[in-house]
Design a protein around this motif. Sequence first.
Motif, PDB file in Angstrom:
ATOM      1  N   GLU B   3     -21.623  -0.955  12.224  1.00  0.00           N
ATOM      2  CA  GLU B   3     -22.280  -1.443  13.432  1.00  0.00           C
ATOM      3  C   GLU B   3     -23.708  -1.869  13.133  1.00  0.00           C
ATOM      4  O   GLU B   3     -24.608  -1.605  13.900  1.00  0.00           O
ATOM      5  CB  GLU B   3     -22.272  -0.345  14.502  1.00  0.00           C
ATOM      6  N   CYS B   4     -23.906  -2.519  12.030  1.00  0.00           N
ATOM      7  CA  CYS B   4     -25.258  -2.840  11.648  1.00  0.00           C
ATOM      8  C   CYS B   4     -25.566  -4.313  11.860  1.00  0.00           C
ATOM      9  O   CYS B   4     -24.763  -5.063  12.392  1.00  0.00           O
ATOM     10  CB  CYS B   4     -25.495  -2.428  10.202  1.00  0.00           C
ATOM     11  N   CYS B   5     -26.750  -4.731  11.476  1.00  0.00           N
ATOM     12  CA  CYS B   5     -27.211  -6.072  11.802  1.00  0.00           C
ATOM     13  C   CYS B   5     -26.653  -7.123  10.852  1.00  0.00           C
ATOM     14  O   CYS B   5     -26.085  -6.840   9.814  1.00  0.00           O
ATOM     15  CB  CYS B   5     -28.730  -6.122  11.785  1.00  0.00           C
ATOM     16  N   THR B   6     -26.868  -8.363  11.254  1.00  0.00           N
ATOM     17  CA  THR B   6     -26.349  -9.496  10.506  1.00  0.00           C
ATOM     18  C   THR B   6     -26.847  -9.534   9.073  1.00  0.00           C
ATOM     19  O   THR B   6     -26.091  -9.827   8.142  1.00  0.00           O
ATOM     20  CB  THR B   6     -26.763 -10.796  11.204  1.00  0.00           C
ATOM     21  N   VAL B   7     -28.129  -9.263   8.889  1.00  0.00           N
ATOM     22  CA  VAL B   7     -28.674  -9.355   7.540  1.00  0.00           C
ATOM     23  C   VAL B   7     -27.999  -8.345   6.616  1.00  0.00           C
ATOM     24  O   VAL B   7     -27.583  -8.649   5.503  1.00  0.00           O
ATOM     25  CB  VAL B   7     -30.193  -9.135   7.543  1.00  0.00           C
ATOM     26  N   ASN B   8     -27.867  -7.162   7.134  1.00  0.00           N
ATOM     27  CA  ASN B   8     -27.199  -6.119   6.368  1.00  0.00           C
ATOM     28  C   ASN B   8     -25.761  -6.521   6.064  1.00  0.00           C
ATOM     29  O   ASN B   8     -25.289  -6.437   4.923  1.00  0.00           O
ATOM     30  CB  ASN B   8     -27.227  -4.817   7.172  1.00  0.00           C
ATOM     31  N   LEU B   9     -25.073  -6.999   7.077  1.00  0.00           N
ATOM     32  CA  LEU B   9     -23.702  -7.463   6.900  1.00  0.00           C
ATOM     33  C   LEU B   9     -23.625  -8.590   5.883  1.00  0.00           C
ATOM     34  O   LEU B   9     -22.710  -8.661   5.049  1.00  0.00           O
ATOM     35  CB  LEU B   9     -23.166  -7.967   8.245  1.00  0.00           C
ATOM     36  N   THR B  10     -24.603  -9.492   5.949  1.00  0.00           N
ATOM     37  CA  THR B  10     -24.629 -10.630   5.033  1.00  0.00           C
ATOM     38  C   THR B  10     -24.791 -10.166   3.595  1.00  0.00           C
ATOM     39  O   THR B  10     -24.081 -10.634   2.695  1.00  0.00           O
ATOM     40  CB  THR B  10     -25.784 -11.573   5.411  1.00  0.00           C
ATOM     41  N   VAL B  11     -25.700  -9.234   3.400  1.00  0.00           N
ATOM     42  CA  VAL B  11     -25.865  -8.680   2.054  1.00  0.00           C
ATOM     43  C   VAL B  11     -24.537  -8.118   1.559  1.00  0.00           C
ATOM     44  O   VAL B  11     -24.136  -8.341   0.422  1.00  0.00           O
ATOM     45  CB  VAL B  11     -26.947  -7.580   2.033  1.00  0.00           C
TER      46      VAL B  11
END
Lengths: 119, 119
Positions: B3-11
């Motif tokens: 459930e984390c943010c886009t940047v984290n998901l992108t990484v």
Amino acid sequence: MDECCTVNLTVRYLTKKWTLLIILELFKGENYTRRFSELKDRLPEITAKVLSERLQELEAEGIVSKTVDASVVPIRSEYTLTESGIELMEVVRGIKYWALKWKIDNIPCGSQECKLCKL
Amino acid sequence: MDECCTVNLTVRYLTKKWTLLIILELFKGENYTRRFSELKDRLPEITAKVLSERLQELEAEGIVSKTVDASVVPIRSEYTLTESGIELMEVVRGIKYWALKWKIDNIPCGSQECKLCKL
DNA sequence: CCGTATCCGACTTGATACTG
DNA sequence: CAGTATCAAGTCGGATACGG
């Protein structure tokens, strides 16, 4: 791939799970420094085991330096980004800019600053 | 972390093994395009299975588009970097610059241009 | 507090074989 | 050529225990 070039090798370890996020957390610390437990708190889902492994890898690569103050109890150990480690932030920033430009609509925490996950 | 943010998901997905190297190979193709077998040849140690998986993930993320010409035998399929995919090259370049600056002495293939591994 | 060690299950990647 | 299927091997996560 064992006999491949530096860039390829670099991609290999920089893209290991958690590595870039650890570098980012160190960057955000005062003097690019954080303690083990601070890192663990700010990366809520990492385990002590993996954090320990990644920090050792980063130290071996010269990206992070470790200092231990054993004169205090409890022991205080700090991890600091080296000069090369600080420059790696350009890579993390690149990913962030890209994500905010192209994936902004997916942000569940509702913030471009990613407060929830401290990114 | 789910459930984390886009940047984290992108990484998370950009740092999956082979992903950045596939993007780089597509970037180097004419019109940012390469066929499946070309990618496989230029990434000598990737397996067809993983290459297939990564390309599907990249397509799902809108980073790569796929076109198939079934009117010819054998079938010809091509993968092309989208606009967002092309912009991801800034991330790869960032890694390359960093590696050439800080890790240049480790290059086994003896070339900053990484001819051996086509990087 | 700062870790390392171990065991174990889950997920990811790799190796090989095999189709349309 | 462009994949998929299957199974083995490696990596990661989770819990727990232990020592400086």
